[in-house]
Design a protein around this motif. Structure first.
Motif, PDB file in Angstrom:
ATOM      1  N   PRO A  14      -2.526  -0.985  -2.341  1.00  0.00           N
ATOM      2  CA  PRO A  14      -3.114  -1.046  -0.990  1.00  0.00           C
ATOM      3  C   PRO A  14      -2.304  -0.235   0.004  1.00  0.00           C
ATOM      4  CG  PRO A  14      -2.005  -3.102  -1.532  1.00  0.00           C
ATOM      5  CD  PRO A  14      -2.006  -2.291  -2.779  1.00  0.00           C
ATOM      6  N   ALA A  15      -2.993   0.381   0.944  1.00  0.00           N
ATOM      7  CA  ALA A  15      -2.326   1.252   1.913  1.00  0.00           C
ATOM      8  C   ALA A  15      -1.691   0.462   3.051  1.00  0.00           C
ATOM      9  CB  ALA A  15      -3.324   2.270   2.450  1.00  0.00           C
ATOM     10  N   GLY A  16      -2.401  -0.579   3.524  1.00  0.00           N
ATOM     11  CA  GLY A  16      -1.867  -1.349   4.638  1.00  0.00           C
ATOM     12  C   GLY A  16      -2.030  -0.632   5.968  1.00  0.00           C
ATOM     13  N   PRO A  17      -1.280  -1.001   7.013  1.00  0.00           N
ATOM     14  CA  PRO A  17      -0.310  -2.110   6.969  1.00  0.00           C
ATOM     15  C   PRO A  17      -0.971  -3.479   7.216  1.00  0.00           C
ATOM     16  CG  PRO A  17      -0.208  -0.994   9.102  1.00  0.00           C
ATOM     17  CD  PRO A  17      -1.246  -0.266   8.290  1.00  0.00           C
ATOM     18  N   PRO A  18      -0.379  -4.538   6.616  1.00  0.00           N
ATOM     19  CA  PRO A  18       0.588  -4.463   5.527  1.00  0.00           C
ATOM     20  C   PRO A  18      -0.105  -4.053   4.239  1.00  0.00           C
ATOM     21  CG  PRO A  18      -0.048  -6.743   5.872  1.00  0.00           C
ATOM     22  CD  PRO A  18      -0.744  -5.947   6.948  1.00  0.00           C
ATOM     23  N   PRO A  19       0.633  -3.569   3.240  1.00  0.00           N
ATOM     24  CA  PRO A  19       0.024  -3.155   1.971  1.00  0.00           C
ATOM     25  C   PRO A  19      -0.314  -4.375   1.106  1.00  0.00           C
ATOM     26  CG  PRO A  19       2.396  -2.845   1.867  1.00  0.00           C
ATOM     27  CD  PRO A  19       2.083  -3.300   3.273  1.00  0.00           C
ATOM     28  N   TYR A  20      -1.308  -5.109   1.549  1.00  0.00           N
ATOM     29  CA  TYR A  20      -1.673  -6.380   0.906  1.00  0.00           C
ATOM     30  C   TYR A  20      -3.188  -6.532   0.924  1.00  0.00           C
ATOM     31  CZ  TYR A  20      -2.468 -11.413   0.390  1.00  0.00           C
ATOM     32  OH  TYR A  20      -2.935 -12.629  -0.035  1.00  0.00           O
ATOM     33  N   ARG A  21      -3.724  -7.092  -0.149  1.00  0.00           N
ATOM     34  CA  ARG A  21      -5.155  -7.395  -0.187  1.00  0.00           C
ATOM     35  C   ARG A  21      -5.422  -8.473  -1.227  1.00  0.00           C
ATOM     36  NH1 ARG A  21      -6.398  -1.568  -3.023  1.00  0.00           N
ATOM     37  NH2 ARG A  21      -5.270  -2.056  -4.948  1.00  0.00           N
ATOM     38  N   VAL A  22      -6.541  -9.150  -1.050  1.00  0.00           N
ATOM     39  CA  VAL A  22      -7.055 -10.107  -2.021  1.00  0.00           C
ATOM     40  C   VAL A  22      -8.466  -9.665  -2.362  1.00  0.00           C
ATOM     41  CG1 VAL A  22      -7.816 -12.476  -2.394  1.00  0.00           C
ATOM     42  CG2 VAL A  22      -5.645 -12.044  -1.272  1.00  0.00           C
ATOM     43  N   LEU A  23      -8.782  -9.599  -3.661  1.00  0.00           N
ATOM     44  CA  LEU A  23     -10.082  -9.122  -4.102  1.00  0.00           C
ATOM     45  C   LEU A  23     -10.703 -10.094  -5.104  1.00  0.00           C
ATOM     46  CD1 LEU A  23      -9.148  -5.376  -4.796  1.00  0.00           C
ATOM     47  CD2 LEU A  23     -10.409  -6.252  -2.817  1.00  0.00           C
ATOM     48  N   ASN A  24     -11.991 -10.341  -4.951  1.00  0.00           N
ATOM     49  CA  ASN A  24     -12.733 -11.104  -5.957  1.00  0.00           C
ATOM     50  C   ASN A  24     -12.980 -10.239  -7.188  1.00  0.00           C
ATOM     51  OD1 ASN A  24     -13.054 -13.408  -4.351  1.00  0.00           O
ATOM     52  ND2 ASN A  24     -14.997 -12.690  -3.497  1.00  0.00           N
ATOM     53  N   VAL A  25     -12.906 -10.870  -8.370  1.00  0.00           N
ATOM     54  CA  VAL A  25     -13.315 -10.207  -9.607  1.00  0.00           C
ATOM     55  C   VAL A  25     -14.281 -11.140 -10.323  1.00  0.00           C
ATOM     56  CG1 VAL A  25     -12.609  -9.168 -11.787  1.00  0.00           C
ATOM     57  CG2 VAL A  25     -11.118  -8.991  -9.792  1.00  0.00           C
ATOM     58  N   GLY A  26     -15.559 -10.866 -10.169  1.00  0.00           N
ATOM     59  CA  GLY A  26     -16.604 -11.673 -10.791  1.00  0.00           C
ATOM     60  C   GLY A  26     -17.856 -10.847 -10.977  1.00  0.00           C
ATOM     61  N   ARG A  27     -18.834 -11.418 -11.659  1.00  0.00           N
ATOM     62  CA  ARG A  27     -20.090 -10.702 -11.885  1.00  0.00           C
ATOM     63  C   ARG A  27     -20.993 -10.727 -10.660  1.00  0.00           C
ATOM     64  NH1 ARG A  27     -23.700  -8.399 -13.774  1.00  0.00           N
ATOM     65  NH2 ARG A  27     -25.013  -9.829 -14.921  1.00  0.00           N
ATOM     66  N   GLY A  28     -20.803 -11.741  -9.809  1.00  0.00           N
ATOM     67  CA  GLY A  28     -21.690 -11.878  -8.669  1.00  0.00           C
ATOM     68  C   GLY A  28     -22.993 -12.559  -9.022  1.00  0.00           C
TER      69      GLY A  28
END
Length: 320
Positions: free
Chosen positions: A236-250
């Motif tokens: 992640p580029a940021g700032p801050p260089p932080y992210r949360v992402l879902n990983v699912g089929r939907g």
């Protein structure tokens, strides 16, 4: 790259290691091989990984501060994939201390050592269980996620918040992946896909809680690995260089329908026992994967029908 993977002998860890090794990365695998899961299955996964010349293994517990420090300082990984954890949404509160020590204290150690040794990107497994009660569907990363229903969810939400602090204060690039009901070959024997498959073939009853009406976003392991590796390669580029992402089929599927699909692929009827819902479990999970697709150009696409066919073929081949 040199990639440190914790929980390397686990279900997802094994598949991630295989993928990284296949593309030529040097993988440092870590696992304590604890007895909370199928020890034989863990040993078999690990033996397959050890056949690769670019794989090294360290049997250790992430709670062991001295061993962790020595490993990070010696290996100097460029990337870290943190998958080691105590898992299970049905964990009793009496085991809260053990979950906290492994999932929170252990992860805090990984964060600190990643910071100190200059890791370029830390990717860790969070969970769809963090969304808790009352979250609108489909689950979006923008939801509050402040009403957890079980101890496991609490520890994973705490991990996300600690990771944000390290990213904000020290500039450590971190991504948390909220994984949705992962299944596939070499899967966890305690989760519904593997458990139901085995029970059906043994002629034993399957228990469906909430009268079979609970719905889950089943995500095939190959899709999860593809998402994770793409994320790993793009800090992640940021700032801050932080992210949360879902990983699912939907896509959300009722457990009763899941059993129907399994019956079709096994060509046999299941012996089903319907029971009330259990406390601590979400009624429905369904991922909004807009952010994952925006960040990586990828969204999980393997339908449950196809994934179950692959799982059944693998299981029958292994048993035969």
């Amino acid at each position: 790259m040199r990639v440190l993977v914790t929980g390397a002998a686990g279900f997802i860890g094994y598949h991630v290691c295989e993928r990284l090794l296949a593309r030529g990365d040097t993988v440092i695998g870590v696992d304590n091989l604890d007895t909370s899961g199928d020890v034989t299955l863990k040993a078999t996964r690990l033996s397959r990984l050890k056949a690769a010349p670019n794989f090294g293994f360290h049997r250790m517990d992430i709670r062991d501060a001295k061993s962790c420090r020595e490993l990070f300082e010696g290996a100097r990984p460029e990337r870290v994939v943190h998958l080691a954890a105590r898992v299970g949404v049905r964990a009793p509160t009496s085991e809260a201390t053990d979950y906290a020590e492994t999932n929170i204290t252990g992860f805090l150690q990984v964060l600190e050592l990643s910071r100190q040794t200059g890791v370029g990107h830390l990717v860790f497994a969070s969970s769809s269980s963090v969304y808790g009660a009352g979250t609108p569907l489909p689950f979006s990363e923008q939801a509050a996620a402040d009403r957890p229903l079980n101890v496991y969810a609490v520890t994973k939400r705490a991990d996300e918040m600690m990771a944000h602090v390290f990213s904000h204060q020290y500039g450590l690039p971190v991504t948390g992946l909220r994984l949705f009901t992962v299944y596939g070959p070499w899967g966890r024997p305690d989760m519904a896909p593997m458990l139901f498959l085995r029970l059906m073939l043994e002629g034993r009853p399957i228990v469906l809680h909430a009268e079979g009406m609970m719905r889950r976003d089943f995500t095939y392991v190959d899709d999860v690995v593809e998402a994770l590796v793409r994320v790993l390669d793009k800090p992640p580029a940021g700032p801050p260089p932080y992210r949360v992402l879902n990983v699912g089929r939907g896509t959300s599927v009722a457990m009763a329908r899941f059993v129907d699909l399994l019956e079709e692929r096994l060509r046999m009827k299941a012996w089903v026992e319907l029971r009330p819902a259990q406390p601590g479990e979400l009624e429905v999970t369904c991922a909004d994967v807009t952010a994952l697709e925006r960040e990586t150009g990828f969204r999980p696409s393997i339908p449950l029908e196809q994934g179950l066919a692959r799982l059944v073929a693998w299981y029958r081949g292994r048993e035969g």
